[in-house]
Design a protein around this motif. Structure first.
Motif, short mmCIF file in Angstrom:
data_model
loop_
_atom_site.label_atom_id
_atom_site.label_comp_id
_atom_site.label_asym_id
_atom_site.label_seq_id
_atom_site.Cartn_x
_atom_site.Cartn_y
_atom_site.Cartn_z
N CYS B 37 0.91 -1.17 0.04
CA CYS B 37 0.00 0.08 -0.17
C CYS B 37 0.95 1.28 -0.05
O CYS B 37 0.57 2.17 -0.80
CB CYS B 37 -0.87 -0.06 1.22
SG CYS B 37 -2.29 -1.17 1.23
N TYR B 40 2.34 2.64 -3.24
CA TYR B 40 1.33 2.88 -4.03
C TYR B 40 0.83 4.46 -3.41
O TYR B 40 -0.26 4.83 -3.97
CB TYR B 40 0.25 2.24 -4.55
CG TYR B 40 0.45 0.98 -5.42
CD1 TYR B 40 0.22 1.13 -6.79
CD2 TYR B 40 0.78 -0.25 -4.94
CE1 TYR B 40 0.44 0.08 -7.39
CE2 TYR B 40 1.25 -1.25 -5.61
CZ TYR B 40 0.87 -1.01 -7.11
OH TYR B 40 1.31 -1.97 -7.93
N VAL B 42 -0.79 4.62 -0.96
CA VAL B 42 -2.21 4.59 -0.23
C VAL B 42 -2.13 4.41 1.11
O VAL B 42 -1.45 3.54 1.52
CB VAL B 42 -2.91 3.23 -1.00
CG1 VAL B 42 -4.31 2.93 -0.14
CG2 VAL B 42 -3.29 3.41 -2.39
N ALA B 47 -6.02 2.86 3.30
CA ALA B 47 -5.06 1.66 3.39
C ALA B 47 -5.91 0.57 4.26
O ALA B 47 -5.90 -0.66 3.80
CB ALA B 47 -3.97 1.62 4.16
N VAL B 50 -8.23 -0.95 1.50
CA VAL B 50 -7.67 -1.78 0.68
C VAL B 50 -7.39 -3.34 1.40
O VAL B 50 -7.71 -4.62 0.90
CB VAL B 50 -6.24 -1.31 0.17
CG1 VAL B 50 -5.68 -2.45 -0.49
CG2 VAL B 50 -6.61 -0.27 -1.00
N CYS B 83 -5.24 -1.50 -4.84
CA CYS B 83 -4.46 -0.24 -4.72
C CYS B 83 -4.78 0.69 -5.94
O CYS B 83 -5.16 1.61 -6.07
CB CYS B 83 -3.03 -0.25 -4.70
SG CYS B 83 -2.79 -0.64 -2.55
#
Lengths: 166, 186
Positions: B37, B40, B42, B47, B50, B83
């Motif tokens: 994560c 990316y 995120v 997160a 995800v 992601c």
């Protein structure tokens, strides 16, 4: 100190004290993931053995009434409010309103639990259902989805497919 | 170590409905998912979303995961996909250095992620088994920013001149631990 016991092709993170210490620091810091992150993962296991009963569509305000309007209890929406859907399985009803920003729903009779949003690929996310049966899915799923509801009392039902942008 | 017997055992037990085994899987691999994560960009509640999706999928996949040992690879690829989906849904830019699933060299990227994750897991295991004095000393040394020798001397009550040799001895103990020795190239 450099592990000079015949190991020639060892990775440098292993041989070099500075590199090993640095890598150890990365390893220890990386494990400090937020508690919420781990909690969500552990909670997912609750869906492991849940077999769901299908909740049938009772009402979709977007569809023409299946019986003469005069025979229905529900007022016909005039098209200005949110789209309203209703599903039922046995005694449990799932009401859902599709708003521009979110899907707002309620379990009837009111009770707490959890809702799992699923799309064609599988489960997407879980949202809580509060004690009065309310739940919010924000934002509205972009793809068609169904709602898998698990009540605190142990009931488990799943709705048919919902396309929020037909 | 993709054939890690501990991981295989955890997956088999989770399949049987063992919640403690599932918790152990999540604890062990949360840093791996978190790390992907991060690459990316995120973070925060994104997160959490995800990861929630990744673990929910894994719950369903437990029975059909052909090779329990392939779990880390499956986690990396699924997290990468989730992601990307999130970033595209938000019309946010995908970081240029983030791996693109499906692109050439994907397997290298996945294997690299797993290799680093397994190494760091072994490092944490080995670190947890060190004597408390070593853990305290090394923690101060790898802190960001690292503590100075004067600060360490005051905090741990050791002469400044003893810190360097202690550091070397503690790192050697780390290398000799069972968890790390398994990673040492033959």
């Amino acid at each position: 100190m450099d592990g000079g016991d015949g190991v020639t092709d060892a990775p440098s993170w292993w041989d070099d004290d500075d590199r090993l210490l640095e890598e150890l620091g990365h390893a220890v810091r990386e494990a400090r993931v937020p508690e919420s992150f781990v909690r969500a993962g552990k909670a997912a296991f609750a869906w492991r053995t849940v077999d769901a009963e299908l909740a049938e569509l009772q009402l979709d305000s977007l569809l023409p009434a299946r019986e003469p309007a005069g025979l229905r209890d529900e007022p016909r929406p005039d098209g200005s409010g949110p789209r309203v859907l209703s599903f039922a399985a046995g005694e449990l009803s799932i009401e859902a309103e599709i708003h521009p920003d979110a899907v707002r729903g309620q379990l009837v009779p009111a009770q707490s639990g959890a809702v799992l949003v699923r799309d064609d690929d599988g489960p997407v996310r879980e949202v809580p259902v509060d004690e009065v049966g309310w739940f919010v899915i924000e934002p509205v799923p972009a793809r068609r989805f169904r709602l898998h509801v698990r009540t605190s009392a142990g009931a488990s039902v799943i709705t048919g497919w919902i396309d929020a942008r037909p | 170590m993709r054939d890690d017997p501990v991981v295989v055992d955890l997956v088999l037990r989770a399949r049987e409905g063992d919640a403690a085994a599932w918790d152990a899987i999540v604890e062990r691999y949360a840093p791996l998912v978190w790390g992907v994560c991060g690459r990316y960009r995120v973070t925060g509640s994104d997160a959490d979303d995800v990861a929630g999706g990744v673990w929910l999928r894994l719950v369903e996949r437990l029975d059909t995961l052909h090779e329990p040992a392939a779990l880390p690879g499956w986690l990396v690829r699924t997290t990468q996909r989730q992601c990307l989906q999130l970033l595209r849904a938000r019309k946010r830019q995908v970081p240029v250095d983030a791996p693109e699933p499906g692109a050439r060299g994907e397997e290298d990227g996945v294997d690299g992620e797993i290799l680093v994750a397994e190494r760091r897991h072994a490092l944490r295991t080995a670190f947890a088994e060190l004597p408390a004095r070593c853990r305290e000393l090394l923690s101060m040394l790898f802190a960001e920013p690292p503590a100075s020798y004067a600060e360490i001397s005051a905090a741990l009550g050791v002469p400044v001149g003893a810190i360097g040799p202690s550091r070397g001895r503690c790192l050697d103990r780390l290398r000799r631990s069972r968890a790390l020795a398994a990673l040492q190239p033959a």
